[in-house]
Design a protein around this motif. Structure first.
Motif, mmCIF file in Angstrom:
data_model
loop_
_atom_site.group_PDB
_atom_site.id
_atom_site.type_symbol
_atom_site.label_atom_id
_atom_site.label_comp_id
_atom_site.label_asym_id
_atom_site.label_seq_id
_atom_site.Cartn_x
_atom_site.Cartn_y
_atom_site.Cartn_z
ATOM 1 N N ILE A 1 -7.195 0.054 1.013
ATOM 2 C CA ILE A 1 -7.180 -0.377 -0.146
ATOM 3 C C ILE A 1 -8.842 0.187 -0.505
ATOM 4 O O ILE A 1 -9.788 0.487 -0.009
ATOM 5 N N GLY A 2 -8.426 1.472 -1.727
ATOM 6 C CA GLY A 2 -9.554 2.552 -1.815
ATOM 7 C C GLY A 2 -10.092 4.042 -0.871
ATOM 8 O O GLY A 2 -10.246 4.705 -1.312
ATOM 9 N N GLU A 3 -8.958 3.909 -0.218
ATOM 10 C CA GLU A 3 -9.432 4.375 1.088
ATOM 11 C C GLU A 3 -7.575 5.580 0.987
ATOM 12 O O GLU A 3 -6.838 6.389 1.476
ATOM 13 N N LEU A 4 -7.656 7.194 -0.030
ATOM 14 C CA LEU A 4 -6.694 7.351 -0.541
ATOM 15 C C LEU A 4 -6.606 8.252 0.333
ATOM 16 O O LEU A 4 -5.303 9.061 0.595
ATOM 17 N N GLU A 5 -7.727 9.124 1.046
ATOM 18 C CA GLU A 5 -7.489 10.150 2.050
ATOM 19 C C GLU A 5 -6.225 9.887 3.028
ATOM 20 O O GLU A 5 -5.243 10.675 3.640
ATOM 21 N N LYS B 1 -13.999 2.728 -5.255
ATOM 22 C CA LYS B 1 -11.764 2.480 -4.306
ATOM 23 C C LYS B 1 -11.501 3.781 -5.075
ATOM 24 O O LYS B 1 -10.459 3.775 -5.416
ATOM 25 N N ALA B 2 -12.215 4.860 -5.149
ATOM 26 C CA ALA B 2 -11.502 5.664 -5.719
ATOM 27 C C ALA B 2 -11.422 7.169 -4.175
ATOM 28 O O ALA B 2 -12.185 7.313 -3.566
ATOM 29 N N MET B 3 -10.908 8.404 -4.532
ATOM 30 C CA MET B 3 -11.501 9.701 -4.081
ATOM 31 C C MET B 3 -11.976 11.379 -4.283
ATOM 32 O O MET B 3 -11.760 11.328 -5.163
ATOM 33 N N ALA B 4 -12.608 11.810 -3.362
ATOM 34 C CA ALA B 4 -13.977 12.412 -3.524
ATOM 35 C C ALA B 4 -12.535 13.647 -3.052
ATOM 36 O O ALA B 4 -12.231 13.925 -2.330
ATOM 37 N N HIS B 5 -13.586 14.013 -4.465
ATOM 38 C CA HIS B 5 -12.524 15.850 -4.576
ATOM 39 C C HIS B 5 -13.799 17.276 -4.698
ATOM 40 O O HIS B 5 -14.920 16.653 -5.260
ATOM 41 N N LEU C 1 0.925 -1.709 0.038
ATOM 42 C CA LEU C 1 0.216 0.123 -0.332
ATOM 43 C C LEU C 1 1.238 1.260 -0.303
ATOM 44 O O LEU C 1 0.095 2.471 -0.319
ATOM 45 N N MET D 1 -4.218 -5.450 -7.088
ATOM 46 C CA MET D 1 -5.370 -5.106 -6.958
ATOM 47 C C MET D 1 -4.888 -4.564 -8.938
ATOM 48 O O MET D 1 -3.769 -4.331 -8.861
ATOM 49 N N VAL E 1 -8.927 17.175 0.343
ATOM 50 C CA VAL E 1 -9.855 16.363 0.556
ATOM 51 C C VAL E 1 -11.094 16.493 0.137
ATOM 52 O O VAL E 1 -12.112 17.819 1.057
#
Lengths: 301, 66
Positions: A241-245, B50-54, A95, B1, A189
């Motif tokens: 996984i999938g939590e890019l914050e 599985k993405a990031m919100a902006h 990761l 992935m 964010v």
């Protein structure tokens, strides 16, 4: 043949010993698994044998035996490939990736340690043959100490930069969703919950290069990735996984060359974070010394 | 992935009713009535994709991978 028995034995023992010592001198204890140890100690044994055999071969005027050393070099390049491939394969599921530079650095270390083993066993068998076992033991002890002290441990980030804490906050140029450390924009964010959690739990540090050489080193993206990987494995990260914050991020202040590092650790302990940043190795591939050149010196003042 | 999408692709756009004229084009567009629904949808979609919100702060949210 018997007269070389002792020479060979001392050479091999010293070589294997040197390899074992250098295996342990890494703070991550990489490779941390029995199989890794077996692989590297066996290869160390081969290297030690090659080094030990060289002296009797030369005494017997078997000069062609030296070509074996060329074979050894080939063999050890193979080790480098092996390490590189293993780590590159693992990288996919990491990761917080190590980054190509760190992998290359680790692989190179494994290769070069085998050369050090050859050198150690070569000198041990040389001194045993021409002088005495006693002297061989003394000189080997000194040599292994030098290897561990100076060659097997490189510089760390703490040597080239100062690390100071800096609290992450939101808001830049009127945009309240931009995450900042000092004057550096880390990321945007979008989710409110994420912003609140980041404000509560995240840590940030500023890595201040001590001179222009250090600045150029920290400019290297591979070096920054290595810092992130080290920090994330030492203080932990909430990245999922999938939590890019929660991704740890290191960005450069383009005006000063300082690196702002952001992380959401498992344990919000700023002292541990600073320690972790400081003991990240300075990568061979990232290390640059512009100050040693004339234009570099001119640009510095 | 396995990543089917390229890094940086906009996977979805969530837009307020009043701002819907601001968006058009390739990505799926979700039109919502208010800010609350928008944030809920952003959270859900970020988990699903599985993405990031902006938050673009003009009534538009985008979802993207990094």
């Amino acid at each position: 043949m018997e007269q070389y028995g002792l020479t060979l034995a001392v050479g091999i023992v010293v070589g294997v010993l040197a390899r074992i010592c250098m295996l342990r001198s890494d703070y991550r204890h990489f490779p941390g698994y029995p199989h890794g140890y077996v692989t590297h100690i066996s290869l160390g044994f081969i290297a030690a044998s090659l080094g030990a055999v060289a002296v009797p071969a030369l005494v017997e005027k078997e000069f062609t035996a030296v070509t074996f050393l060329a074979l050894a070099a080939q063999q050890f390049r193979e080790i480098r490939n092996m390490e590189r491939e293993t780590l590159t394969q693992l990288e996919e599921n990491e990761l917080v990736p190590r980054g190509k530079d760190l992998i290359e650095g680790i692989a190179r270390v494994f290769e070069s340690r085998n050369y050090l083993v050859i050198a150690a066993s070569l000198q041990a068998s040389f001194i045993t043959y021409f002088f005495d076992v006693k002297w061989a033991i003394i000189s080997s002890a000194i040599l292994i100490w030098i290897f561990m002290r100076y060659l097997a441990t490189g510089r760390v980030v703490g040597d080239i930069a100062e690390v100071v804490p800096s609290k992450p906050y939101f808001g830049y140029a009127g945009y309240k969703t931009l995450l900042m450390i000092d004057e550096v924009v880390i990321m945007e964010v979008g989710l409110k919950e994420a912003r609140e959690k980041i404000l509560k739990e995240s840590l940030g540090v500023i890595i201040k290069p001590k001179d222009d050489n250090a600045r150029a080193t920290l400019h290297n993206v591979g070096q920054r990735q290595a810092i992130l990987h080290t920090v994330a494995s030492l203080v932990g990260t909430k990245r999922e996984i999938g939590e890019l914050e929660w991704s740890p991020i290191a960005r450069k202040n383009i005006d000063t060359g300082e690196i702002a590092l952001f992380i959401v650790p498992n344990e919000p302990d700023i002292k541990a974070l600073i320690q972790a940043v400081k003991l990240t190795p300075v990568l061979e591939s990232a290390r640059t010394t512009p100050l040693e050149s004339r234009p570099g010196k001119m640009a510095a003042d | 992935m396995s990543n089917v999408t390229t890094i940086g692709d906009i996977l979805a756009v969530i837009v307020l009713e009043e701002a819907k004229n601001k968006v058009a084009g390739g990505a799926p567009i979700f039109i919502v009535w208010d800010r609350e629904e928008q944030e809920k949808l952003a959270l859900l979609l970020s988990k699903i994709l599985k993405a990031m919100a902006h938050d673009l702060e003009n009534g538009v949210f985008i979802l993207t991978r990094h």
